[in-house]
Design a protein around this motif. Structure first.
Motif, mmCIF file in Angstrom:
data_model
loop_
_atom_site.group_PDB
_atom_site.id
_atom_site.type_symbol
_atom_site.label_atom_id
_atom_site.label_comp_id
_atom_site.label_asym_id
_atom_site.label_seq_id
_atom_site.Cartn_x
_atom_site.Cartn_y
_atom_site.Cartn_z
ATOM 1 N N THR A 82 -18.460 -4.908 37.350
ATOM 2 C CA THR A 82 -18.413 -4.684 38.793
ATOM 3 C C THR A 82 -17.803 -5.894 39.482
ATOM 4 N N ILE A 83 -16.645 -5.679 40.077
ATOM 5 C CA ILE A 83 -15.979 -6.748 40.799
ATOM 6 C C ILE A 83 -15.244 -6.117 41.965
ATOM 7 N N PHE A 84 -15.298 -6.761 43.107
ATOM 8 C CA PHE A 84 -14.717 -6.197 44.316
ATOM 9 C C PHE A 84 -13.545 -7.033 44.779
ATOM 10 N N SER A 85 -12.495 -6.341 45.178
ATOM 11 C CA SER A 85 -11.370 -6.956 45.866
ATOM 12 C C SER A 85 -10.900 -8.229 45.182
ATOM 13 N N ILE A 86 -10.317 -8.072 43.997
ATOM 14 C CA ILE A 86 -9.765 -9.218 43.291
ATOM 15 C C ILE A 86 -8.607 -9.791 44.090
ATOM 16 N N ASN A 87 -8.639 -11.058 44.339
ATOM 17 C CA ASN A 87 -7.541 -11.704 45.054
ATOM 18 C C ASN A 87 -6.486 -12.157 44.045
ATOM 19 N N ASP A 88 -6.525 -13.386 43.632
ATOM 20 C CA ASP A 88 -5.523 -13.885 42.694
ATOM 21 C C ASP A 88 -5.884 -13.536 41.249
ATOM 22 N N MET A 89 -4.861 -13.320 40.450
ATOM 23 C CA MET A 89 -4.993 -13.152 39.008
ATOM 24 C C MET A 89 -3.936 -14.045 38.386
ATOM 25 N N GLY A 90 -4.223 -14.595 37.222
ATOM 26 C CA GLY A 90 -3.209 -15.463 36.634
ATOM 27 C C GLY A 90 -3.579 -15.987 35.270
ATOM 28 N N TRP A 91 -2.773 -16.936 34.850
ATOM 29 C CA TRP A 91 -2.903 -17.502 33.514
ATOM 30 C C TRP A 91 -2.797 -19.024 33.571
ATOM 31 N N TYR A 92 -3.655 -19.672 32.808
ATOM 32 C CA TYR A 92 -3.566 -21.092 32.530
ATOM 33 C C TYR A 92 -3.324 -21.240 31.029
ATOM 34 N N ARG A 93 -2.923 -22.418 30.625
ATOM 35 C CA ARG A 93 -2.820 -22.709 29.200
ATOM 36 C C ARG A 93 -3.248 -24.154 28.937
ATOM 37 N N GLN A 94 -3.675 -24.366 27.713
ATOM 38 C CA GLN A 94 -4.074 -25.709 27.307
ATOM 39 C C GLN A 94 -3.629 -25.950 25.878
ATOM 40 N N ALA A 95 -2.802 -26.966 25.723
ATOM 41 C CA ALA A 95 -2.338 -27.376 24.405
ATOM 42 C C ALA A 95 -3.211 -28.535 23.920
ATOM 43 N N PRO A 96 -3.305 -28.730 22.618
ATOM 44 C CA PRO A 96 -4.130 -29.827 22.090
ATOM 45 C C PRO A 96 -3.704 -31.166 22.678
ATOM 46 N N GLY A 97 -4.684 -31.916 23.185
ATOM 47 C CA GLY A 97 -4.397 -33.224 23.741
ATOM 48 C C GLY A 97 -3.859 -33.201 25.152
ATOM 49 N N THR A 135 3.439 -23.513 22.918
ATOM 50 C CA THR A 135 2.271 -23.347 22.062
ATOM 51 C C THR A 135 1.027 -23.866 22.754
ATOM 52 N N ALA A 136 0.029 -22.996 22.881
ATOM 53 C CA ALA A 136 -1.203 -23.353 23.593
ATOM 54 C C ALA A 136 -2.192 -22.203 23.505
ATOM 55 N N LEU A 137 -3.393 -22.483 23.958
ATOM 56 C CA LEU A 137 -4.388 -21.439 24.168
ATOM 57 C C LEU A 137 -4.242 -20.975 25.608
ATOM 58 N N TYR A 138 -3.996 -19.690 25.788
ATOM 59 C CA TYR A 138 -3.737 -19.124 27.107
ATOM 60 C C TYR A 138 -5.003 -18.438 27.628
ATOM 61 N N TYR A 139 -5.389 -18.824 28.832
ATOM 62 C CA TYR A 139 -6.587 -18.293 29.474
ATOM 63 C C TYR A 139 -6.189 -17.489 30.712
ATOM 64 N N CYS A 140 -6.751 -16.306 30.839
ATOM 65 C CA CYS A 140 -6.555 -15.563 32.071
ATOM 66 C C CYS A 140 -7.722 -15.836 33.018
ATOM 67 N N TYR A 141 -7.460 -15.646 34.284
ATOM 68 C CA TYR A 141 -8.514 -15.817 35.280
ATOM 69 C C TYR A 141 -8.263 -14.842 36.424
ATOM 70 N N VAL A 142 -9.326 -14.561 37.151
ATOM 71 C CA VAL A 142 -9.218 -13.822 38.408
ATOM 72 C C VAL A 142 -10.104 -14.533 39.422
ATOM 73 N N TYR A 143 -9.748 -14.369 40.691
ATOM 74 C CA TYR A 143 -10.549 -14.948 41.753
ATOM 75 C C TYR A 143 -10.987 -13.840 42.691
ATOM 76 N N SER A 144 -12.312 -13.742 42.826
ATOM 77 C CA SER A 144 -12.906 -12.757 43.736
ATOM 78 C C SER A 144 -14.163 -13.395 44.297
ATOM 79 N N GLY A 145 -13.992 -14.295 45.219
ATOM 80 C CA GLY A 145 -15.117 -15.044 45.762
ATOM 81 C C GLY A 145 -15.491 -16.231 44.888
ATOM 82 N N ARG A 146 -15.184 -16.118 43.645
ATOM 83 C CA ARG A 146 -15.343 -17.196 42.668
ATOM 84 C C ARG A 146 -14.373 -16.891 41.529
ATOM 85 N N SER A 147 -14.225 -17.844 40.633
ATOM 86 C CA SER A 147 -13.307 -17.647 39.509
ATOM 87 C C SER A 147 -14.045 -17.106 38.300
#
Length: 113
Positions: free
Chosen positions: A26-41, A89-101
């Motif tokens: 249950t999530i209402f009115s998703i605002n931003d959606m996106g991707w971050y990534r993190q490579a070792p180090g 090359t990295a670990l890719y994380y998705c996120y959404v923001y709907s009042g919080r991340s």
């Protein structure tokens, strides 16, 4: 709320991958959606984001190669990656923001030279 990312893998330089991230629960009115990534180090960095109305923003390093999109009906965000480079090359994380991340668990992208 859960985010399930998929589509990562091993690809040769110059290849393509498409990541998907589906939001459930249950999530209402998703605002931003996106991707971050993190490579070792390295610190986690923003790859790209898309607003609810379609505004996009990308890291300079991926402009012209990556395209982010979303389906508001499916509550899913996509990342189309073309002309991949070893430095992607990295670990890719998705996120959404709907009042919080909210964050997904990460999907590994490995680009061989």
């Amino acid at each position: 709320v859960q985010l399930q990312a998929s589509g990562g893998g091993l690809v040769q330089a110059g290849g393509s991958l498409r990541l998907s991230c589906a939001v459930s629960g249950t999530i209402f009115s998703i605002n931003d959606m996106g991707w971050y990534r993190q490579a070792p180090g390295h610190e986690r960095e923003l790859v790209g984001m898309v607003s609810r109305v379609g505004y996009t923003n990308y890291a300079d390093s991926v402009k012209g190669r990556f395209t982010i999109s979303r389906s508001n009906v499916k509550n899913t965000v996509y990342l189309q990656m073309k002309n991949l480079k070893p430095e992607d090359t990295a670990l890719y994380y998705c996120y959404v923001y709907s009042g919080r991340s909210y964050w997904g668990q990460g999907t590994q992208v490995t680009v061989s030279s």
